[in-house]
Each structure stands twice: as C-alpha cells, then as structure tokens.
Design a protein around this motif. Structure first.
Motif, PDB file in Angstrom:
ATOM      1  N   TYR A  18       0.827  -1.198   0.000  1.00  0.00           N
ATOM      2  CA  TYR A  18       0.000   0.000   0.000  1.00  0.00           C
ATOM      3  C   TYR A  18       0.867   1.257   0.000  1.00  0.00           C
ATOM      4  O   TYR A  18       1.113   1.851   1.046  1.00  0.00           O
ATOM      5  CB  TYR A  18      -0.937   0.004   1.204  1.00  0.00           C
ATOM      6  N   GLN A  41       1.455  -3.293   5.193  1.00  0.00           N
ATOM      7  CA  GLN A  41       0.199  -3.453   5.908  1.00  0.00           C
ATOM      8  C   GLN A  41      -0.229  -4.919   5.926  1.00  0.00           C
ATOM      9  O   GLN A  41       0.112  -5.690   5.028  1.00  0.00           O
ATOM     10  CB  GLN A  41      -0.918  -2.621   5.264  1.00  0.00           C
ATOM     11  N   SER A  50      -8.680  -3.220  -1.663  1.00  0.00           N
ATOM     12  CA  SER A  50      -7.790  -2.073  -1.752  1.00  0.00           C
ATOM     13  C   SER A  50      -8.266  -1.096  -2.814  1.00  0.00           C
ATOM     14  O   SER A  50      -8.569  -1.490  -3.949  1.00  0.00           O
ATOM     15  CB  SER A  50      -6.371  -2.537  -2.079  1.00  0.00           C
ATOM     16  N   GLY A  59      -6.854  -7.398  -0.622  1.00  0.00           N
ATOM     17  CA  GLY A  59      -7.320  -6.879   0.651  1.00  0.00           C
ATOM     18  C   GLY A  59      -8.280  -7.795   1.379  1.00  0.00           C
ATOM     19  O   GLY A  59      -8.469  -7.662   2.589  1.00  0.00           O
ATOM     20  N   ASP A 207     -11.660   2.355   2.635  1.00  0.00           N
ATOM     21  CA  ASP A 207     -10.292   2.694   2.260  1.00  0.00           C
ATOM     22  C   ASP A 207     -10.311   4.085   1.644  1.00  0.00           C
ATOM     23  O   ASP A 207     -10.351   4.244   0.418  1.00  0.00           O
ATOM     24  CB  ASP A 207      -9.755   1.647   1.286  1.00  0.00           C
TER      25      ASP A 207
END
Length: 356
Positions: A18, A41, A50, A59, A207
């Motif tokens: 990220y 992350q 994401s 994600g 996000d």
C-alpha cells in the motif's frame, strides 16, 4: 474444509502492498523468516478491497488453509454469522477493519471524512474514525496528531498549495509513542504516523484517505489527485477539523486511558463508547493467575494474538493459538474460553451492541 457460524475460524495472514515501503516489523511480529514476503500493511478479518486495485480481491481475508474468502461466507447468511440485529442494520458488513501498519518512512499528513462528508464527497456509507494500538517501537518513534493553537484553514491551505512539508508538520503536535499506548483519531483529525513503529489500527471499513501532501519524504511523487480525489481541494479542506488544542488537551482527548473490566481483571477496555459508537477494542491478558478466562460473544468479534500461546475452547471444538495469528468468532459461538500455561495476550475487536 468446512466453515460454519458455530465454529471459531482461523484466518490466513493477509498482507497488502500500500503505497509505502515497510513491513519488516510486521514480519518480526509474525515471527517469520527472512524469506517471507514484506508488505507495509496486514489487513485482519478484512472484507474490504484495496482502493489501489479496483475490481480485484486484493485486501480480502481468506480462511487459513483455504482459498475461500471470509466475505463470501458472511454474505451467504449474515444473520447466522453476525447476529440478527447487526445484519439487520449492516448486512454482511462487519462495521470495522483491523490492520497492522509499519512504514519505514513517515506517512503523509492526512485526515479522513466523517460519515456525512464521506457520503457528500464520495458517495460512501462510512466515514473513518480510527484508533492506533502501539505494538512495538524503535528509538525515536513518534506520531504527529492534531493542529496546534493558532493554525488557520487559510494558512494551512497555503502550505498545502506550496507543498511545504516542514511548515505543515510544524502545525501539528509531535508526540513520542510507547508500546501499549492507544490513540483515538476521530474523523477530521489531522495526523501522520511516523517511522520505526508497528501499530494495530482499527477503523471504519472504508479505504478512504485525504492527504495534504503528494511528495513523499523520500522525494518521490504521487499523482496530485491522490491527495483529495473526487472531493477536490475545497472538499479536502472541509474534512479537516481545526480544533487547534493545546498539547495537554489533545492528549486528554486522544490518548486513551484503558479501563479495567470490573469482574474480569484480565480484560482492559481500550476503545469503547467513551470515544466512538462505531467499534470497540479490548486487550485480554492471561497469566499465572488467569490461565482460563471465559469470554462472552453476544454478536461476533475478531481476535489477534499479541503475545504468547494457548488455546481457544468453545462448545464445538478447540484451536491452538500463538503470537501473530488471527481468528473470527461468529455469532453462533455464544462464548469461548482462552486457556494458557505460559501466558497469552489478545486484542479483540467488535461493534457495540447498541450500534447493531
């Protein structure tokens, strides 16, 4: 492999690249070897994809030993997995996201919109209150948090337009941090995570970040639009809260003093209704005096093992646990026991029943 809402489920580590370099402290926490993948992350029990990889499954959390996503199981029967009350309001959405973060560089100065402004500028149902639990630090670890007295929107905007990072940082309080501390960061609060620390971040499940900078500390540049997206500069400025507190008042509001749970001396309430109605975070610490603790589960919860090893026991089975592992406790498990012979510390997170 069978997954059902009456069994505690182990989840696979879910590392996410990220924008930022880092992740070595995550690997150390997971007790992985030098050949392990390094990402800045790790998303825990994540149903969120994401924003950097639209249209993909990047994600999303999977069950350990399987390619099946937690998201898909919850979507099949939200009430069974999450409880009727929660599913009636949120459907198959947990209502929060837990992450591990480690960056080699200071993160860009940023804020997040509240629920009203997330809908206004981005059409999203969640804003982003968040909190940081400091897991480990290296010498000099710090964060920047909140505007100092005297900062004005006009003055700060001028610094953004000039991309004067030193000037922007001087507008914020710089705070040295230590393991075990918890900082609550409501939507609108300006902040930047420093390097040389590992934090567990709990946040609303979106996000969405608004950045005052597009030039990174290493000199590399992001697209200017990555600062504010669809909100534009005016919208981003609208999302900052210019409360401009003294250092003492800032710490009173944002540094959480854990509350002991009266009848459960092994539990500390880190984030609760004192700070937000969006999520809660507790720390469970079992030692020689509390080697078998019963934990109620009125809705559902996510567990992350912070230290030690032991076992989770419930009416339908048992699971061994150790540092770095993560688990999802569905609604169909009304309670469970944490057992240990050597010591065990857990982070457990959920959504307040009243909010469900």
């Amino acid at each position: 492999m069978e997954f059902s809402p009456d069994k505690i489920c182990k989840l696979a580590p879910n590392k996410v690249d990220y924008l930022i370099p880092g992740g070595e402290m995550i690997n150390a926490f997971l007790e992985e070897g030098p050949e392990a993948k390094v990402c800045s992350q790790m998303w825990v029990a994540s149903l969120v994809t994401s924003a950097l990889c639209p249209g993909t499954t990047v994600g999303l959390s999977r069950f350990a030993g399987s390619d099946r996503f937690l998201r898909d199981c919850l979507a099949e029967d939200p009430a069974a997995w999450l409880g009727t009350a929660h599913a009636g309001r949120w459907g198959a959405d947990l209502g929060f996201l837990l992450k591990l973060l480690h960056s080699r560089d200071r993160l860009l100065i940023q804020t997040h919109p509240d629920g009203e402004k997330a809908m206004k500028y981005f059409g999203l149902p969640h804003g982003k209150d968040e909190a940081w639990y400091v897991l480990s630090t290296r010498p000099g670890a710090c964060i920047w948090l909140g505007f100092r007295p005297g900062v004005t929107p006009q003055g700060f905007r001028a610094l953004i337009e000039a991309q004067d990072s030193a000037g922007m940082l001087a507008c914020l309080h710089k705070i040295e941090i230590q393991p075990g501390q918890v900082y609550f960061i409501p939507a609108g609060t300006v902040h930047a995570l420093g390097s040389d620390c590992l934090v567990a971040e709990i946040q609303e499940p979106v996000d969405l970040t608004l950045r005052a900078e597009y030039i990174r500390p290493d000199g590399s540049r992001l697209p200017k639009e990555s600062m504010y997206g669809a909100a534009g500069m005016d919208g981003m400025m609208d999302c900052f809260t210019f409360d401009c507190l003294s250092r003492e008042e800032l710490l009173r509001r944002h540094l959480s003093a854990p509350l002991p749970e009266g009848s459960e001396p092994w539990r500390k309430k880190l984030i609760s209704a004192r700070q937000t109605s969006r999520f809660w975070m507790d720390e469970l610490t079992l030692g020689p005096d509390h080697r078998l603790a019963e934990v109620s589960n009125p809705a559902f919860q996510v567990l992350l093992v912070l230290e030690g090893a032991g076992e989770l026991r419930w009416a339908g089975g048992t699971l061994p646990v150790r540092q770095g592992e993560e688990f999802f406790v569905p609604h169909g498990v009304p309670s469970f026991r944490c057992a240990t012979e050597t010591g065990l510390k857990l982070l457990t997170c959920g959504v307040p029943e009243g909010d469900a």
